[in-house]
Design a protein around this motif. Structure first.
Motif, mmCIF file in Angstrom:
data_model
loop_
_atom_site.group_PDB
_atom_site.id
_atom_site.type_symbol
_atom_site.label_atom_id
_atom_site.label_comp_id
_atom_site.label_asym_id
_atom_site.label_seq_id
_atom_site.Cartn_x
_atom_site.Cartn_y
_atom_site.Cartn_z
ATOM 1 N N LYS A 75 43.993 47.594 65.082
ATOM 2 C CA LYS A 75 43.380 48.271 64.277
ATOM 3 C C LYS A 75 41.644 46.998 64.461
ATOM 4 O O LYS A 75 40.694 48.208 64.206
ATOM 5 N N ASP A 76 41.377 45.856 63.970
ATOM 6 C CA ASP A 76 40.279 45.418 63.252
ATOM 7 C C ASP A 76 39.488 44.494 64.664
ATOM 8 O O ASP A 76 37.979 44.017 64.409
ATOM 9 N N GLN A 77 40.322 44.273 65.624
ATOM 10 C CA GLN A 77 39.999 43.534 65.950
ATOM 11 C C GLN A 77 39.605 42.248 65.607
ATOM 12 O O GLN A 77 38.460 40.978 67.002
ATOM 13 N N GLN A 78 40.472 41.660 64.775
ATOM 14 C CA GLN A 78 40.884 40.165 64.269
ATOM 15 C C GLN A 78 41.580 39.821 63.602
ATOM 16 O O GLN A 78 42.408 40.277 63.777
ATOM 17 N N LEU A 79 41.656 38.751 63.370
ATOM 18 C CA LEU A 79 42.531 38.162 62.115
ATOM 19 C C LEU A 79 42.137 38.494 61.426
ATOM 20 O O LEU A 79 41.276 38.738 60.351
ATOM 21 N N PRO A 80 43.700 39.080 60.403
ATOM 22 C CA PRO A 80 43.207 39.635 59.140
ATOM 23 C C PRO A 80 42.525 38.358 58.054
ATOM 24 O O PRO A 80 42.981 36.811 58.452
ATOM 25 N N ARG A 81 41.729 38.233 57.345
ATOM 26 C CA ARG A 81 40.685 37.834 56.101
ATOM 27 C C ARG A 81 42.350 37.264 55.467
ATOM 28 O O ARG A 81 43.074 38.695 54.843
ATOM 29 N N PRO A 82 42.557 36.166 54.176
ATOM 30 C CA PRO A 82 43.064 36.567 52.775
ATOM 31 C C PRO A 82 42.183 37.389 52.477
ATOM 32 O O PRO A 82 41.014 37.582 51.880
ATOM 33 N N LYS A 83 43.284 38.328 51.490
ATOM 34 C CA LYS A 83 42.616 38.749 50.328
ATOM 35 C C LYS A 83 42.458 38.176 49.420
ATOM 36 O O LYS A 83 43.235 37.303 48.701
ATOM 37 N N HIS A 84 40.912 38.629 48.485
ATOM 38 C CA HIS A 84 41.033 38.310 46.919
ATOM 39 C C HIS A 84 41.545 39.055 46.738
ATOM 40 O O HIS A 84 41.310 40.092 46.200
ATOM 41 N N ARG A 85 42.424 38.047 44.862
ATOM 42 C CA ARG A 85 42.555 39.703 44.093
ATOM 43 C C ARG A 85 41.844 39.633 43.240
ATOM 44 O O ARG A 85 40.675 38.428 42.467
ATOM 45 N N ARG A 86 41.911 41.071 42.980
ATOM 46 C CA ARG A 86 40.036 40.982 42.288
ATOM 47 C C ARG A 86 41.219 42.358 41.458
ATOM 48 O O ARG A 86 42.421 42.551 41.037
ATOM 49 N N PRO A 87 40.693 41.493 39.503
ATOM 50 C CA PRO A 87 41.096 41.945 38.212
ATOM 51 C C PRO A 87 41.667 44.322 38.909
ATOM 52 O O PRO A 87 40.265 44.838 39.213
ATOM 53 N N PRO A 88 42.074 44.476 38.584
ATOM 54 C CA PRO A 88 42.542 46.270 38.362
ATOM 55 C C PRO A 88 40.554 46.813 37.542
ATOM 56 O O PRO A 88 40.750 46.204 36.593
ATOM 57 N N PRO A 89 40.280 47.523 37.735
ATOM 58 C CA PRO A 89 39.002 48.089 36.536
ATOM 59 C C PRO A 89 39.850 48.240 34.984
ATOM 60 O O PRO A 89 40.433 48.921 35.683
ATOM 61 N N PRO A 90 38.422 48.811 34.023
ATOM 62 C CA PRO A 90 39.290 49.080 33.200
ATOM 63 C C PRO A 90 38.786 50.789 33.404
ATOM 64 O O PRO A 90 38.620 51.576 33.727
ATOM 65 N N ALA A 91 40.589 51.041 32.602
ATOM 66 C CA ALA A 91 41.019 52.247 32.739
ATOM 67 C C ALA A 91 39.896 52.840 31.865
ATOM 68 O O ALA A 91 38.818 52.598 30.914
ATOM 69 N N PRO A 92 39.266 54.413 31.805
ATOM 70 C CA PRO A 92 38.076 55.141 31.775
ATOM 71 C C PRO A 92 38.346 55.302 30.149
ATOM 72 O O PRO A 92 39.213 56.119 29.581
#
Length: 157
Positions: A61-78
């Protein structure tokens, strides 16, 4: 068409087929995996795709090896001005007519799987023919090696 032109066209067809056969096999196989969403976890079950499928799908799909995913904290609920007891009393939004059911994608998925199997089979048969033809054997083997190495080199460059 003169016989020499036909011979040249057959030779060009053979060498292009041998060169691109590894990529055809790769993309047909990984495309079949993706058709059935075996490369992703859709969140609606316990399925976790194997790392090798995720890696192959990323190359496809991306023509590259997958990159490690950095976990982001979920955005605060409005923040809402509605109190919890008022939210339950709110009227539901009016609904229009029920949407028409969509046709099942399964028949096309099965066709795509059969297409993948056909592409892989014809590529393997073509490779067998080219590599067992004593007149073309050595050159076909070199072209096949180039067809395997070229995408790998391009992936890591």
């Amino acid at each position: 068409m003169p016989p020499s032109t036909m011979r040249l066209l057959r030779q060009i067809h053979t060498y292009l087929g041998v060169f691109f056969a590894p990529a055809i096999i790769f993309f047909a196989f990984t495309g079949a995996l993706q058709t059935f969403s075996l490369h992703e976890n859709k969140g609606d079950g316990p399925y976790q795709p194997p790392a090798w499928i995720v890696t192959l799908a990323s190359v496809h799909k991306d023509q590259q090896l997958p990159r490690p995913k950095h976990r982001r904290p979920p955005p605060p609920a409005p923040k809402s001005d509605v109190k919890p007891d008022q939210a339950a009393k709110a009227e539901p939004a009016p609904q229009g007519p029920a949407p028409k059911p969509r046709p099942s994608p399964l028949p096309l998925k099965i066709f795509t799987l059969l297409l993948s199997i056909g592409l892989i089979t014809t590529a393997l048969v073509g490779l067998y023919i080219a590599l067992t033809n004593t007149a073309l054997q050595k050159t076909a083997a070199i072209v096949l090696a180039a067809g395997i190495l070229a995408p790998l080199i391009l992936l890591f460059v």
